[in-house]
Design a protein around this motif. Structure first.
Motif, short mmCIF file in Angstrom:
data_model
loop_
_atom_site.label_atom_id
_atom_site.label_comp_id
_atom_site.label_asym_id
_atom_site.label_seq_id
_atom_site.Cartn_x
_atom_site.Cartn_y
_atom_site.Cartn_z
N MET A 562 0.83 -1.20 0.00
CA MET A 562 0.00 0.00 0.00
C MET A 562 0.87 1.26 0.00
O MET A 562 0.57 2.24 -0.68
N ARG A 563 1.95 1.25 0.78
CA ARG A 563 2.82 2.42 0.86
C ARG A 563 3.49 2.70 -0.48
O ARG A 563 3.58 3.86 -0.91
N CYS A 564 3.94 1.68 -1.14
CA CYS A 564 4.62 1.88 -2.42
C CYS A 564 3.64 2.41 -3.47
O CYS A 564 3.95 3.35 -4.20
N LEU A 565 2.47 1.80 -3.55
CA LEU A 565 1.50 2.23 -4.56
C LEU A 565 0.98 3.63 -4.28
O LEU A 565 0.77 4.42 -5.20
N TYR A 566 0.75 3.95 -3.01
CA TYR A 566 0.29 5.29 -2.68
C TYR A 566 1.34 6.33 -3.06
O TYR A 566 1.02 7.41 -3.54
N GLU A 567 2.60 5.99 -2.85
CA GLU A 567 3.67 6.94 -3.16
C GLU A 567 3.68 7.30 -4.65
O GLU A 567 4.05 8.41 -5.02
N SER A 568 3.25 6.36 -5.49
CA SER A 568 3.27 6.62 -6.93
C SER A 568 2.24 7.67 -7.34
O SER A 568 2.47 8.43 -8.29
N GLN A 569 1.09 7.72 -6.65
CA GLN A 569 0.00 8.62 -7.03
C GLN A 569 -0.36 8.46 -8.51
O GLN A 569 -0.85 9.38 -9.15
N GLU A 570 -0.16 7.27 -9.02
CA GLU A 570 -0.44 6.96 -10.43
C GLU A 570 -1.55 5.91 -10.46
O GLU A 570 -1.32 4.73 -10.20
N GLU A 571 -2.77 6.35 -10.78
CA GLU A 571 -3.93 5.47 -10.68
C GLU A 571 -3.81 4.27 -11.61
O GLU A 571 -4.19 3.15 -11.23
N ALA A 572 -3.28 4.48 -12.81
CA ALA A 572 -3.14 3.36 -13.75
C ALA A 572 -2.19 2.31 -13.20
O ALA A 572 -2.44 1.10 -13.31
N LEU A 573 -1.10 2.75 -12.57
CA LEU A 573 -0.13 1.82 -11.99
C LEU A 573 -0.76 1.04 -10.83
O LEU A 573 -0.56 -0.17 -10.70
N VAL A 574 -1.56 1.72 -10.01
CA VAL A 574 -2.21 1.05 -8.88
C VAL A 574 -3.20 0.00 -9.38
O VAL A 574 -3.25 -1.12 -8.87
N ARG A 575 -4.02 0.37 -10.39
CA ARG A 575 -4.99 -0.59 -10.92
C ARG A 575 -4.30 -1.82 -11.47
O ARG A 575 -4.74 -2.96 -11.25
N GLU A 576 -3.23 -1.61 -12.21
CA GLU A 576 -2.52 -2.74 -12.81
C GLU A 576 -1.87 -3.61 -11.75
O GLU A 576 -1.84 -4.83 -11.86
N ALA A 577 -1.33 -2.98 -10.70
CA ALA A 577 -0.67 -3.75 -9.64
C ALA A 577 -1.67 -4.57 -8.85
O ALA A 577 -1.37 -5.70 -8.42
N LEU A 578 -2.87 -4.04 -8.61
CA LEU A 578 -3.87 -4.73 -7.80
C LEU A 578 -4.75 -5.67 -8.61
O LEU A 578 -5.54 -6.42 -8.03
N ALA A 579 -4.64 -5.64 -9.94
CA ALA A 579 -5.53 -6.43 -10.80
C ALA A 579 -5.53 -7.92 -10.45
O ALA A 579 -6.61 -8.54 -10.40
N PRO A 580 -4.38 -8.55 -10.19
CA PRO A 580 -4.41 -9.99 -9.90
C PRO A 580 -4.66 -10.33 -8.43
O PRO A 580 -4.74 -11.51 -8.08
N ILE A 581 -4.79 -9.33 -7.57
CA ILE A 581 -4.91 -9.59 -6.13
C ILE A 581 -6.37 -9.78 -5.75
O ILE A 581 -7.19 -8.87 -5.92
N THR A 582 -6.69 -10.95 -5.22
CA THR A 582 -8.08 -11.27 -4.83
C THR A 582 -8.27 -11.32 -3.33
O THR A 582 -9.40 -11.39 -2.86
#
Length: 892
Positions: A562-582
């Motif tokens: 969560m900390r790494c993805l929040y730091e990016s502030q890049e919504e597309a990157l967050v969506r792609e990173a979380l896509a396979p996580i169930t």
């Protein structure tokens, strides 16, 4: 010796003397007595034992352990006598051995003047006048700084541990100056300062030569220095800067002043008290080096240095800005970013924030976007500290090269775990001091105060930021810079858990790397420095979030993700990173965790299982415990956090979410209301809900109310509630015509079968809660009158035809409840298949009825009776019931 041991030991009774001998061998270092046989000690009288200790053991050890043993024996009278004699001897020595050295006070003053740039006029408004307030916060904890603490004659080791830049070095130098000026004026070399940061570059030398670096004439004064004993203070500053293989310091020990050894070996021997065994040691280190330090020190006093508290930070801003309203706006902007506010414990970070925001306020720019993450703040700082390009011209021609060299220098330092660089380091990169002048003028890089000719970054976080930038500069990948980058790990190594355990600084570099993998930020870098920034690293970061051997593969590392993805502030990157996580397990320990998780979960699209734990202190737990003023402050804090909580709870609206577990959580009335509202307004998809040890207590009631009629819900676990009004609400859930609940786990320490005021109206004849039977375990005939079960169920009657599993673990049954349970199980329409009665305080008295129930019930297949005192007789009765062919029980 400085006290007479013989008369002290002769004061002990025979039994006390025996106790003294037993305790003697338990105190470190035990090897001081190894050459004396146990039998010789055991048979010695008080007089003989004093002779053995004073003639065959080191004097300093005898003095130390004697007082420690007396204290353990509660013979404070003897302990006090020994201490008094030692003090008299010390005063006598001072009077007889005054050896004033010209220029000695200048030496200590010069050390204090190099206490670091963050405390100088350039970074601290109004100079050093506020340093005493900071130091007094810790002085009361240190024996040699607090006159109210009895220091004792034995050596002290004090360890100041804390994050980078929070003031450890400043405290150590301040106390060293106080020691030299106030406590022992005009005495021979009463204090020595050893900086590990600078000494790490020095070759092998003797211990006398090591001391002579700061005090040249100390090399010839070894015996005199030793004679002063406890009157010596040695500061070992920056223990974490020693670069040696793990565990090596404890094995290579030297006790000879004149034997050349590597500096780390000499410092390890000093800590092990093989050199200057009676000196007082003051060590500073970062927390990551404590594992290496602990085996070297004996009975140390650990003090955590926290740096700037919230009030200190606010005061800093008020002094930095000329206008109070601007100072408070800037302070609130930093406080709005929990991660950045946490870093503000270091004064240098506060200076960076103030410098950036002051310029933005003058231009009328938005402060919130700059302070949203540490990456956005440090990027603005770096760009702002470089001279702006002339109109119509791009950046200075050498600026891209200088930035590349600076980022390479930072990355090499992070991987080598060093923060000090000399001219040779610059030469290997092909740059000179003049090339780095823009960064030196902007205080990004500074001349080091303690090591002449060396440089250090303004703060460790600045170095970490620039190290992350190295991975994005085009052509700066590992191995590309003419071999200069061969000692820098690639992105995979940077994110690996193994490397981060060895080098914790890599974790922050990883955060900054995610933050810089943002297209808008990349364009800002290119425009400011004229460099080419490659975002190819984004794919490597995405692979890092999915690889099994990387830190995000474990559910315990969700917070790091969560900390790494929040730091990016890049919504597309967050969506792609979380896509396979169930499946996610969120453990919210701070406001920072809540803010970061809420941003990420807004972009989660495949989540099916969510487990949530909220620690105390995030939400207002109990309004009644706060004073009026404190309550108002906490209420404002809650209102600030609720929007983030709303965003986090939005994930409950996903049609894919089937499992929700809220456990060990301290919520507030408002946060519970938001959570329940999101569940109630979302499409029915939840199948399993767990509520375990949640406060406030009425959260259980609120959950049950909104779960009534929830068609997809098949499993419900309620644990940790001590409310007495749960049963009517449960009846409402189970009696709802759309209820399909199959598994129910009730709260512990309640009897759901016992009489309850809300159920007395349900039966006019037997006084038994027939509604409970009807609702929980199925119908018992059409003649029973199912009257209202309480609020919300006024017009309903009927039974639950889906409940097949009931968990009543840790519920204490009363006689009436047990009878009702057995009666229900014997009814031919009972549909229960699994029943847990674990730890329900059942005894043999209940077994006869239970055995007869098993003879006739043909649906029950699983029964748990663990942790009940049934006895042999009870077990025999149950076995009789199991022997009947009608019994379908498979496990019990």
């Amino acid at each position: 010796m400085d006290f007479n041991l013989r008369p002290l030991l002769e004061q002990l009774e025979l039994e006390e003397l025996s106790q003294f001998k037993s305790l003697l061998r338990t105190l470190p270092p035990q090897d001081e007595l190894q050459h004396v046989s146990q039998k010789e000690v055991d048979e010695a009288s008080g007089q003989q034992l004093a002779e053995i200790l004073t003639t065959r053991c080191p004097v300093f050890w005898v003095e130390m352990v004697t007082i420690q043993v007396f204290d353990k024996m509660n013979r404070t009278d003897l302990s006090k006598r020994a201490k008094d004699e030692l003090r008299e001897a010390a005063l006598k020595y001072l009077q007889e051995n005054e050896l004033p050295l010209a220029g000695q006070q200048d030496t200590y003053s010069n050390i204090w003047k190099t206490s670091g740039p963050i405390w100088k006029q350039s970074l601290w408004p109004e100079g050093n006048e506020h340093i005493p307030t900071f130091t007094q916060r810790y002085e009361r904890l240190v024996p040699f700084c607090n006159p109210n603490m009895l220091a004792g004659p034995f050596p002290h080791t004090v360890v100041l541990q804390g994050a980078a830049g929070v003031g450890k070095t400043m405290l150590a130098k301040k106390w060293m100056l106080d020691w030299a000026q106030d406590h022992l004026p005009e005495t021979l070399h009463s204090a020595f300062y050893l900086s590990c940061k600078g000494l790490g570059r020095q070759g092998a030398c003797t211990f006398a030569e090591l001391l002579a670096k700061k005090c040249p004439d100390a090399q010839e004064a070894g015996p005199q220095v030793l004679a002063q004993g406890q009157k010596i203070l040695v500061v070992i500053d920056g223990f974490n800067e020693l670069r040696v293989p793990s565990g090596s310091l404890i094995h290579d020990i030297c006790g000879d002043w004149k034997e050349p050894k590597p500096v780390p070996v000499l410092l390890g021997s000093l800590l092990k008290r093989k050199l200057l065994p009676k000196a007082t040691l003051l060590v500073t280190t970062r927390p990551e080096a404590l594992g290496e330090l602990r085996p070297l020190v004996d009975q140390p006093l650990f003090i955590e240095v926290e740096g700037f508290l919230e009030a200190d930070r606010r005061g800093y801003f008020l002094r930095h800005f000329e206008q109070q309203d601007q100072a408070l706006r800037a302070f609130q902007a930093m406080k709005g970013s929990p991660a950045l506010f946490h870093m503000g414990a270091a004064p240098a970070v506060c200076w960076v924030v103030c410098t950036c925001l002051k310029g933005q306020l003058e231009k009328g720019e938005d402060l919130a976007s700059t302070c949203r993450t540490p990456t956005s703040l440090f990027l603005r700082f770096l760009c702002g500290q470089c001279p702006p390009a002339a109109p119509g011209h791009g950046p200075a021609p050498r600026l891209p090269t200088a930035l590349h060299a600076l980022s390479l220098l930072a990355a090499r330092g992070v991987w080598a775990q060093t923060s000090l660089f000399d001219g040779q380091d610059l030469g290997r990169l092909g740059v000179s001091e003049s090339d780095l002048r823009p960064f030196l003028d902007g205080k990004v890089l500074q001349a080091d105060a303690d090591c002449e000719g060396c440089y250090a970054f303004l703060h460790l976080s600045v170095q970490q930021f620039l190290a992350a930038l190295f991975y994005l500069l085009d052509g700066a990948g590992p191995g590309d810079a003419g071999g200069c980058a061969q000692d820098i790990g690639d992105v995979r190594a940077l994110l690996s858990k193994e490397e981060r355990l060895r080098n914790p600084s890599l974790t922050r570099v990883g955060h900054f790397l995610f933050g810089l993998a943002n297209e808008e930020r990349a364009r800002e870098l290119e425009a400011t420095f004229g460099c080419r920034v490659s975002l190819d690293v984004r794919q490597e970061l995405l692979r890092g979030t999915r690889a099994r051997d990387w830190p995000f593969s474990s559910r315990a590392d969700t917070r790091e993700l969560m900390r790494c993805l929040y730091e990016s502030q890049e919504e597309a990157l967050v969506r792609e990173a979380l896509a396979p996580i169930t499946e996610l397990v969120l453990h919210l320990q701070s406001e920072r965790d809540l803010v970061q998780a809420s941003f990420c979960l807004r972009h989660s699209q495949a989540l099916r299982r969510l487990s949530l734990q909220v620690e105390k202190g995030i939400f207002l737990e109990n309004e009644g415990i706060w004073e009026p003023g404190m309550w108002a402050e906490r209420s404002r804090s809650d209102q600030h956090l609720l929007p983030f909580w709303v965003d986090l709870c939005a994930v409950l609206g996903s049609k894919d979410l089937v499992f929700l577990d809220v456990s060990q959580s301290s919520l507030s009335a408002s946060s519970v209301g938001i959570l329940c509202k999101k569940i109630a307004s979302a499409p029915c998809s939840l199948q399993k809900v767990v509520l375990r040890n949640v406060s406030p207590a009425d959260a259980y009631r609120n959950f049950c109310i909104i779960l009534g009629g929830y068609e997809t819900l098949t499993h419900l676990t309620l644990e940790g509630s001590d409310q007495n009004n749960m049963l009517p609400i449960l009846c409402g859930v189970l009696l709802h015509p759309k209820c399909n609940l199959q598994y129910l786990r009730t709260p512990e320490n309640t009897d759901p079968w016992a009489l309850h005021p809300a159920f007395l109206e349900f039966s006019t004849s037997s006084r038994l809660p027939t509604a409970v039977m009807q609702v929980v375990l199925g119908p018992h005939g059409d003649s029973h009158d199912a009257r209202p079960c309480g609020p919300g169920v006024t017009s309903r009657s009927g039974t639950n035809h889906s409940l097949t599993c009931l968990n009543l673990t840790a519920n204490e049954f009363q006689d009436e409840g047990a009878k009702l349970l057995y009666m229900t199980l014997r009814h031919p329409k009972c549909i229960l298949q699994r029943l847990s009665l674990e730890n329900c305080h059942l005894t043999a008295a209940y077994c006869k009825e239970l055995a007869s129930t098993l003879m006739v019930n043909q649906r029950l297949t699983h029964l748990c009776l663990a942790k009940n005192d049934l006895g042999d007789h009870g077990v025999r009765l149950l076995c009789e019931g199991l022997s009947y062919t009608e019994c379908q029980l498979q496990t019990w």
